[in-house]
Scaffold this motif. Structure first.
Motif, short mmCIF file in Angstrom:
data_model
loop_
_atom_site.label_atom_id
_atom_site.label_comp_id
_atom_site.label_asym_id
_atom_site.label_seq_id
_atom_site.Cartn_x
_atom_site.Cartn_y
_atom_site.Cartn_z
N PHE A 30 0.84 -1.19 0.00
CA PHE A 30 0.00 0.00 0.00
C PHE A 30 0.88 1.23 0.00
N THR A 31 0.54 2.19 -0.82
CA THR A 31 1.21 3.48 -0.78
C THR A 31 0.20 4.54 -1.18
N ILE A 32 0.51 5.76 -0.85
CA ILE A 32 -0.31 6.90 -1.21
C ILE A 32 0.48 7.74 -2.20
N LEU A 33 -0.19 8.22 -3.21
CA LEU A 33 0.38 9.18 -4.15
C LEU A 33 -0.45 10.44 -4.04
N SER A 34 0.12 11.48 -3.45
CA SER A 34 -0.56 12.76 -3.33
C SER A 34 -0.26 13.59 -4.56
N LEU A 35 -1.32 14.09 -5.18
CA LEU A 35 -1.21 14.89 -6.40
C LEU A 35 -1.70 16.29 -6.08
N SER A 36 -0.76 17.21 -5.94
CA SER A 36 -1.07 18.56 -5.49
C SER A 36 -1.59 19.43 -6.63
N LEU A 37 -2.68 20.16 -6.33
CA LEU A 37 -3.24 21.12 -7.27
C LEU A 37 -2.89 22.55 -6.86
N ASP A 38 -1.87 22.70 -6.04
CA ASP A 38 -1.43 24.03 -5.60
C ASP A 38 -0.86 24.82 -6.76
N ARG A 39 -0.71 26.11 -6.54
CA ARG A 39 -0.14 26.97 -7.59
C ARG A 39 1.37 26.79 -7.72
N ARG A 40 2.02 26.48 -6.58
CA ARG A 40 3.48 26.33 -6.60
C ARG A 40 3.89 25.12 -5.75
N GLY A 63 -0.96 23.65 -13.33
CA GLY A 63 -2.22 23.99 -13.97
C GLY A 63 -3.43 23.62 -13.14
N GLY A 64 -3.22 22.99 -11.99
CA GLY A 64 -4.32 22.66 -11.09
C GLY A 64 -5.40 21.83 -11.74
N PHE A 65 -6.63 22.28 -11.62
CA PHE A 65 -7.77 21.53 -12.15
C PHE A 65 -7.74 21.41 -13.67
#
Length: 93
Positions: A30-40, A63-65
Motif C-alpha cells: 500500500f502506498t499513497i500518491l498525493s497529487l497537489s493542485l497548488d499553484r506552486r 495547472g491545477g484543475f
C-alpha cells in the motif's frame, strides 16, 4: 491517489486519516500518491515542513484543475481520493 491542495480545508482534515492508513498498511503493498493542485510546489514543501510530513509519494500538477491528469480523472473538487488496486484497476472512486 489523493488529489489535494494546501489551501483546501477538507484536504487538511483528511491528513490524520491518510497518515493512519499509511502507517497501518505500510507493510501490505500500500502506498499513497498525493497529487497537489497548488499553484506552486513550494506551498507543498512548506505545508509538509510545518503541518504534516506526508511520508509517501508526491507529484505536483501544474495547472491545477486544468491539468490533463486531473481532467482525465474528472477531478472537479478536492479532496478527491481514488483507490487503485495492485493490478492498476480503479477499485473505488
Amino acid at each position: 491517489m489523493d488529489f489535494w491542495a494546501t489551501w483546501c480545508g477538507p484536504c487538511s482534515g483528511e491528513m490524520p486519516h491518510l497518515h493512519a492508513a499509511c502507517e497501518r498498511f505500510k507493510d501490505r503493498n500500500f502506498t499513497i500518491l498525493s497529487l497537489s493542485l497548488d499553484r506552486r510546489p513550494a506551498h507543498v514543501a512548506v505545508f509538509r515542513e510545518k503541518h504534516w510530513p506526508m511520508p509517501w509519494l508526491h507529484a505536483f500538477l501544474a495547472g491545477g484543475f486544468e491539468n490533463e491528469l486531473a481532467q482525465r480523472f474528472d477531478v472537479l473538487g478536492i479532496p478527491r481520493p481514488i483507490l487503485v488496486g495492485p493490478s492498476g484497476i480503479i477499485v473505488e472512486l
